[in-house]
Design a protein around this motif. Structure first.
Motif, PDB file in Angstrom:
ATOM      1  N   CYS A  56    -104.884  58.611 -63.865  1.00  0.00           N
ATOM      2  CA  CYS A  56    -103.732  59.513 -63.975  1.00  0.00           C
ATOM      3  C   CYS A  56    -104.237  60.950 -63.936  1.00  0.00           C
ATOM      4  N   HIS A  57    -103.389  61.870 -63.485  1.00  0.00           N
ATOM      5  CA  HIS A  57    -103.811  63.277 -63.473  1.00  0.00           C
ATOM      6  C   HIS A  57    -104.130  63.773 -64.892  1.00  0.00           C
ATOM      7  N   THR A  58    -103.529  63.140 -65.899  1.00  0.00           N
ATOM      8  CA  THR A  58    -103.853  63.470 -67.294  1.00  0.00           C
ATOM      9  C   THR A  58    -105.348  63.270 -67.558  1.00  0.00           C
ATOM     10  N   ALA A 214     -86.843  64.343 -52.580  1.00  0.00           N
ATOM     11  CA  ALA A 214     -88.278  64.295 -52.869  1.00  0.00           C
ATOM     12  C   ALA A 214     -88.932  65.588 -52.400  1.00  0.00           C
ATOM     13  N   ILE A 215     -89.722  66.222 -53.284  1.00  0.00           N
ATOM     14  CA  ILE A 215     -90.468  67.427 -52.894  1.00  0.00           C
ATOM     15  C   ILE A 215     -91.962  67.179 -53.081  1.00  0.00           C
ATOM     16  N   ASP A 216     -92.724  67.413 -52.049  1.00  0.00           N
ATOM     17  CA  ASP A 216     -94.190  67.376 -52.124  1.00  0.00           C
ATOM     18  C   ASP A 216     -94.705  68.008 -50.840  1.00  0.00           C
ATOM     19  N   GLY A 217     -96.004  67.880 -50.585  1.00  0.00           N
ATOM     20  CA  GLY A 217     -96.560  68.547 -49.413  1.00  0.00           C
ATOM     21  C   GLY A 217     -97.312  67.599 -48.493  1.00  0.00           C
ATOM     22  N   GLU A 220     -98.471  62.711 -45.051  1.00  0.00           N
ATOM     23  CA  GLU A 220     -98.733  61.414 -45.685  1.00  0.00           C
ATOM     24  C   GLU A 220     -97.733  61.165 -46.829  1.00  0.00           C
ATOM     25  N   LYS A 221     -97.501  62.203 -47.616  1.00  0.00           N
ATOM     26  CA  LYS A 221     -96.570  62.056 -48.740  1.00  0.00           C
ATOM     27  C   LYS A 221     -95.122  61.982 -48.255  1.00  0.00           C
ATOM     28  N   HIS A 222     -94.824  62.716 -47.187  1.00  0.00           N
ATOM     29  CA  HIS A 222     -93.495  62.631 -46.569  1.00  0.00           C
ATOM     30  C   HIS A 222     -93.195  61.184 -46.167  1.00  0.00           C
ATOM     31  N   VAL A 260     -89.512  66.733 -63.039  1.00  0.00           N
ATOM     32  CA  VAL A 260     -90.633  67.484 -62.464  1.00  0.00           C
ATOM     33  C   VAL A 260     -91.944  66.770 -62.806  1.00  0.00           C
ATOM     34  N   THR A 261     -92.590  66.252 -61.783  1.00  0.00           N
ATOM     35  CA  THR A 261     -93.810  65.469 -62.009  1.00  0.00           C
ATOM     36  C   THR A 261     -95.037  66.110 -61.357  1.00  0.00           C
ATOM     37  N   THR A 262     -95.025  67.425 -61.189  1.00  0.00           N
ATOM     38  CA  THR A 262     -96.213  68.046 -60.608  1.00  0.00           C
ATOM     39  C   THR A 262     -97.173  68.481 -61.711  1.00  0.00           C
ATOM     40  N   ALA A 263     -98.438  68.550 -61.359  1.00  0.00           N
ATOM     41  CA  ALA A 263     -99.449  69.021 -62.303  1.00  0.00           C
ATOM     42  C   ALA A 263     -99.609  70.535 -62.190  1.00  0.00           C
ATOM     43  N   SER A 264     -98.808  71.158 -61.323  1.00  0.00           N
ATOM     44  CA  SER A 264     -98.899  72.609 -61.159  1.00  0.00           C
ATOM     45  C   SER A 264     -97.563  73.232 -61.565  1.00  0.00           C
ATOM     46  N   GLY A 308     -88.010  68.075 -72.690  1.00  0.00           N
ATOM     47  CA  GLY A 308     -89.413  67.654 -72.563  1.00  0.00           C
ATOM     48  C   GLY A 308     -89.477  66.146 -72.714  1.00  0.00           C
ATOM     49  N   SER A 309     -90.036  65.470 -71.720  1.00  0.00           N
ATOM     50  CA  SER A 309     -90.057  64.000 -71.766  1.00  0.00           C
ATOM     51  C   SER A 309     -91.507  63.527 -71.763  1.00  0.00           C
ATOM     52  N   TYR A 310     -91.918  62.915 -72.860  1.00  0.00           N
ATOM     53  CA  TYR A 310     -93.330  62.602 -73.114  1.00  0.00           C
ATOM     54  C   TYR A 310     -93.505  61.082 -73.130  1.00  0.00           C
ATOM     55  N   VAL A 311     -94.227  60.552 -72.193  1.00  0.00           N
ATOM     56  CA  VAL A 311     -94.447  59.097 -72.001  1.00  0.00           C
ATOM     57  C   VAL A 311     -93.246  58.292 -72.493  1.00  0.00           C
ATOM     58  N   GLY A 312     -93.449  57.330 -73.398  1.00  0.00           N
ATOM     59  CA  GLY A 312     -92.324  56.532 -73.872  1.00  0.00           C
ATOM     60  C   GLY A 312     -92.796  55.617 -74.983  1.00  0.00           C
ATOM     61  N   ASP A 347    -110.655  64.310 -55.362  1.00  0.00           N
ATOM     62  CA  ASP A 347    -109.492  64.183 -54.472  1.00  0.00           C
ATOM     63  C   ASP A 347    -108.204  64.532 -55.209  1.00  0.00           C
ATOM     64  N   MET A 348    -108.105  64.104 -56.452  1.00  0.00           N
ATOM     65  CA  MET A 348    -106.897  64.364 -57.235  1.00  0.00           C
ATOM     66  C   MET A 348    -106.700  65.852 -57.452  1.00  0.00           C
ATOM     67  N   GLY A 349    -107.773  66.555 -57.778  1.00  0.00           N
ATOM     68  CA  GLY A 349    -107.697  67.997 -57.997  1.00  0.00           C
ATOM     69  C   GLY A 349    -107.234  68.732 -56.747  1.00  0.00           C
ATOM     70  N   ALA A 354    -102.051  60.181 -52.262  1.00  0.00           N
ATOM     71  CA  ALA A 354    -100.646  59.749 -52.172  1.00  0.00           C
ATOM     72  C   ALA A 354    -100.549  58.453 -52.964  1.00  0.00           C
ATOM     73  N   GLY A 355     -99.615  58.374 -53.930  1.00  0.00           N
ATOM     74  CA  GLY A 355     -99.544  57.196 -54.789  1.00  0.00           C
ATOM     75  C   GLY A 355    -100.658  57.242 -55.826  1.00  0.00           C
ATOM     76  N   ARG A 356    -101.312  56.114 -56.057  1.00  0.00           N
ATOM     77  CA  ARG A 356    -102.266  56.004 -57.161  1.00  0.00           C
ATOM     78  C   ARG A 356    -103.597  55.417 -56.714  1.00  0.00           C
TER      79      ARG A 356
HETATM   80  O1  8ID Z   1     -95.637  62.068 -70.645  1.00  0.00           O
HETATM   81  C1  8ID Z   1     -95.735  62.875 -69.745  1.00  0.00           C
HETATM   82  N1  8ID Z   1     -94.906  63.898 -69.652  1.00  0.00           N
HETATM   83  C2  8ID Z   1     -96.786  62.679 -68.702  1.00  0.00           C
HETATM   84  C3  8ID Z   1     -97.357  61.407 -68.515  1.00  0.00           C
HETATM   85  C4  8ID Z   1     -98.312  61.245 -67.525  1.00  0.00           C
HETATM   86  C5  8ID Z   1     -98.707  62.328 -66.756  1.00  0.00           C
HETATM   87  C6  8ID Z   1     -97.209  63.736 -67.924  1.00  0.00           C
HETATM   88  N2  8ID Z   1     -98.157  63.543 -66.994  1.00  0.00           N
HETATM   89  C7  8ID Z   1     -98.533  64.711 -66.189  1.00  0.00           C
HETATM   90  C8  8ID Z   1     -99.978  64.786 -65.755  1.00  0.00           C
HETATM   91  O2  8ID Z   1    -100.812  65.240 -66.815  1.00  0.00           O
HETATM   92  C9  8ID Z   1     -99.857  65.779 -64.623  1.00  0.00           C
HETATM   93  O3  8ID Z   1     -99.787  67.118 -65.129  1.00  0.00           O
HETATM   94  O4  8ID Z   1     -97.809  64.679 -64.988  1.00  0.00           O
HETATM   95  C10 8ID Z   1     -98.509  65.432 -63.989  1.00  0.00           C
HETATM   96  C11 8ID Z   1     -98.579  64.619 -62.725  1.00  0.00           C
HETATM   97  O5  8ID Z   1     -99.419  63.506 -62.898  1.00  0.00           O
HETATM   98  P1  8ID Z   1     -99.777  62.541 -61.649  1.00  0.00           P
HETATM   99  O6  8ID Z   1     -98.552  62.032 -61.026  1.00  0.00           O
HETATM  100  O7  8ID Z   1    -100.802  61.590 -62.141  1.00  0.00           O
HETATM  101  O8  8ID Z   1    -100.476  63.608 -60.656  1.00  0.00           O
HETATM  102  P2  8ID Z   1    -100.723  63.510 -59.072  1.00  0.00           P
HETATM  103  O9  8ID Z   1    -100.854  62.098 -58.637  1.00  0.00           O
HETATM  104  O10 8ID Z   1    -101.837  64.451 -58.807  1.00  0.00           O
HETATM  105  O11 8ID Z   1     -99.363  64.060 -58.445  1.00  0.00           O
HETATM  106  C12 8ID Z   1     -98.959  65.387 -58.531  1.00  0.00           C
HETATM  107  C13 8ID Z   1     -98.221  65.722 -57.241  1.00  0.00           C
HETATM  108  O12 8ID Z   1     -97.654  67.025 -57.353  1.00  0.00           O
HETATM  109  C14 8ID Z   1     -97.683  67.630 -56.056  1.00  0.00           C
HETATM  110  C15 8ID Z   1     -99.045  67.205 -55.521  1.00  0.00           C
HETATM  111  O13 8ID Z   1     -99.098  67.324 -54.111  1.00  0.00           O
HETATM  112  C16 8ID Z   1     -99.131  65.742 -56.003  1.00  0.00           C
HETATM  113  O14 8ID Z   1     -98.627  64.836 -55.032  1.00  0.00           O
HETATM  114  N3  8ID Z   1     -97.384  69.057 -56.192  1.00  0.00           N
HETATM  115  C17 8ID Z   1     -98.113  70.105 -56.651  1.00  0.00           C
HETATM  116  I1  8ID Z   1     -99.949  70.008 -57.352  1.00  0.00           I
HETATM  117  N4  8ID Z   1     -97.431  71.266 -56.624  1.00  0.00           N
HETATM  118  C18 8ID Z   1     -96.213  70.952 -56.175  1.00  0.00           C
HETATM  119  C19 8ID Z   1     -95.039  71.729 -55.940  1.00  0.00           C
HETATM  120  N5  8ID Z   1     -95.004  73.024 -56.158  1.00  0.00           N
HETATM  121  C20 8ID Z   1     -96.160  69.562 -55.906  1.00  0.00           C
HETATM  122  N6  8ID Z   1     -95.033  68.954 -55.471  1.00  0.00           N
HETATM  123  C21 8ID Z   1     -93.942  69.749 -55.299  1.00  0.00           C
HETATM  124  N7  8ID Z   1     -93.926  71.075 -55.510  1.00  0.00           N
END
Ligand code: 8ID
Ligand code: ZN
Length: 362
Positions: A56-58, A214-217, A220-222, A260-264, A308-312, A347-349, A354-356
């Motif tokens: 996970c990105h975490t 869906a928003i991403d870049g 491949e993700k499209h 919102v599931t982005t790490a940025s 704010g939604s934190y895991v579950g 790669d994640m950074g 795409a996906g996991r």
């Molecule tokens: O409980 C929680 N809230 C929780 C649980 C698990 C993970 C929160 N997280 C957090 C992680 O710590 C991380 O900050 O959710 C974030 C996303 O985790 P992830 O899905 O594991 O990361 P990823 O696979 O790298 O996906 C992130 C996507 O965001 C896109 C990237 O291209 C990537 O596909 N992205 C970015 I970076 N900037 C974007 C933007 N401005 C964007 N997509 C759209 N708009």
């Protein structure tokens, strides 16, 4: 004197390999590490032989130590793993899981189930919480101590690799959608839709009858999100007007919710502007050190909720896994080895996954 119970003929090796980060920001390395003797398990603890784990990105945030709450070091990360119970601590009573059973380990490794937050069902906000791969050793290991009252049973009919990322990514977005106060037909925007959390969010949202923007870049993700049923795609690297695009897709009114599931932090920008009145911003992605830049005026004027939604909790995990086991939601993963983890972080950074990625322990 009672003793721990174990699966028949259990023979443990002297040491195991784990993926370890020595200090915040150090490169992750594969190291030898001791294995807990079943006799040293406390009541309620169990020993798992790990089968696989998602990344996970975490875990990358933890390895970098970039969050305001710091992890332990040396750190064994990982918090979406599946393993088999090979031992249960002595004097464990009322265990809901059995020796030999396949179970999942979540970010919330254990909660006390007695504090105010636990009593209210907010086990993730427990005052005595243990976090996998953050405050205790995580799933980037071959043998792991876990907790019989907190592990998630993995039903037959779903492979361990397919189940792994449901335990964090799936469960998290499932809960965020559950509390988004949307109804079937409503529009949900998912920034980060092509990532680990996001691609599962697209599927859970469609399963719940929502329409998905869906928003991403990148192509491949499209391609991935359209295959998963997204109704509308926005490439954040190309769009000149994300708010305008969303308004256009939603008949001029804006979306009912954003998950919102982005790490940025850039993924949070403009969410208040593209939500319609009474919309909900479900904050899930956890960029380090960022502030939410929301217009107070329009938050009030449009009656927007920021949640704010934190895991579950354990029940969310049961529900998220059950939906995945039914075949309605499928993690898109590539399997690699534990020793590939440094490359996976790289790669994640760079936002390249795409996906996991799921790491196999074979
Ligand atoms: O409980 C929680 N809230 C929780 C649980 C698990 C993970 C929160 N997280 C957090 C992680 O710590 C991380 O900050 O959710 C974030 C996303 O985790 P992830 O899905 O594991 O990361 P990823 O696979 O790298 O996906 C992130 C996507 O965001 C896109 C990237 O291209 C990537 O596909 N992205 C970015 I970076 N900037 C974007 C933007 N401005 C964007 N997509 C759209 N708009
Ligand atoms: Zn996670």
């Amino acid at each position: 004197m009672s003793t721990a119970s174990t699966i028949p003929n259990l023979v443990l090796p002297k040491t195991q390999k784990v993926a370890l980060v020595a200090t915040a920001g150090a490169t992750v390395e594969i190291k030898d590490h001791p294995i807990t003797d079943p006799e040293d398990l406390a009541p309620g603890e169990c020993l798992l032989k790990m089968l696989c784990t998602g990344v996970c990105h975490t875990d990358l945030h933890a390895a970098l130590g970039d969050w305001p709450v710091k992890p332990i070091t040396p750190l064994i990360g990982g918090h979406e793993g599946v393993g088999e119970i090979i031992a249960i601590g002595k004097n464990t009573t009322n265990s809901p899981v059995q020796l030999g059973q396949r179970v999942g380990v979540k970010w919330i490794a254990n909660s006390c189930y007695n504090c105010e937050q636990c009593r209210k069902g907010y086990e993730q906000n427990c005052h005595n919480v243990k976090l996998s791969g953050y405050t205790i050793d995580g799933t980037f290991s071959h043998y792991l101590v876990s907790y019989v009252h907190s592990v998630t049973p993995i039903p037959d009919g779903i492979s361990s690799e397919a189940a792994a990322s449901i335990l964090c990514a799936g469960l998290t977005v499932y809960r965020a959608l559950k509390y988004s106060e949307t109804t079937p037909g409503d529009w949900v925007v998912i920034p980060g839709a092509g990532g680990g959390l996001g691609h599962l969010a697209v599927q859970y949202a469609k399963y719940m009858g929502r329409r998905v923007i869906a928003i991403d870049g990148g192509e491949e993700k499209h391609k991935l999100v359209m295959e998963l049923g997204a109704d509308y795609w926005i490439d954040f690297t190309k769009s000149k007007d994300i708010v305008g695009d969303i308004k256009k897709a939603t008949g001029g009114y804006g979306a009912h919710a954003a998950v919102v599931t982005t790490a940025s932090s850039s993924g949070y920008t403009q969410a208040i502007d593209y939500l319609r009145e009474n919309g909900r911003l479900m904050a899930v992605g956890l960029p380090a050190d960022a502030k939410l830049d929301a217009s107070i005026f329009f938050t009030v004027f449009k009656s927007i909720t920021i949640h704010g939604s934190y895991v579950g909790n354990r029940q969310d995990a049961f529900e998220a896994i059950a939906i995945a086991a039914s075949g309605a939601v499928k993690c898109r993963y590539v399997t690699k080895k534990l020793s590939d983890i440094a490359q996976v972080y790289d790669d994640m950074g760079k936002g390249k996954i795409a996906g996991r990625i799921v790491l196999s322990m074979d």
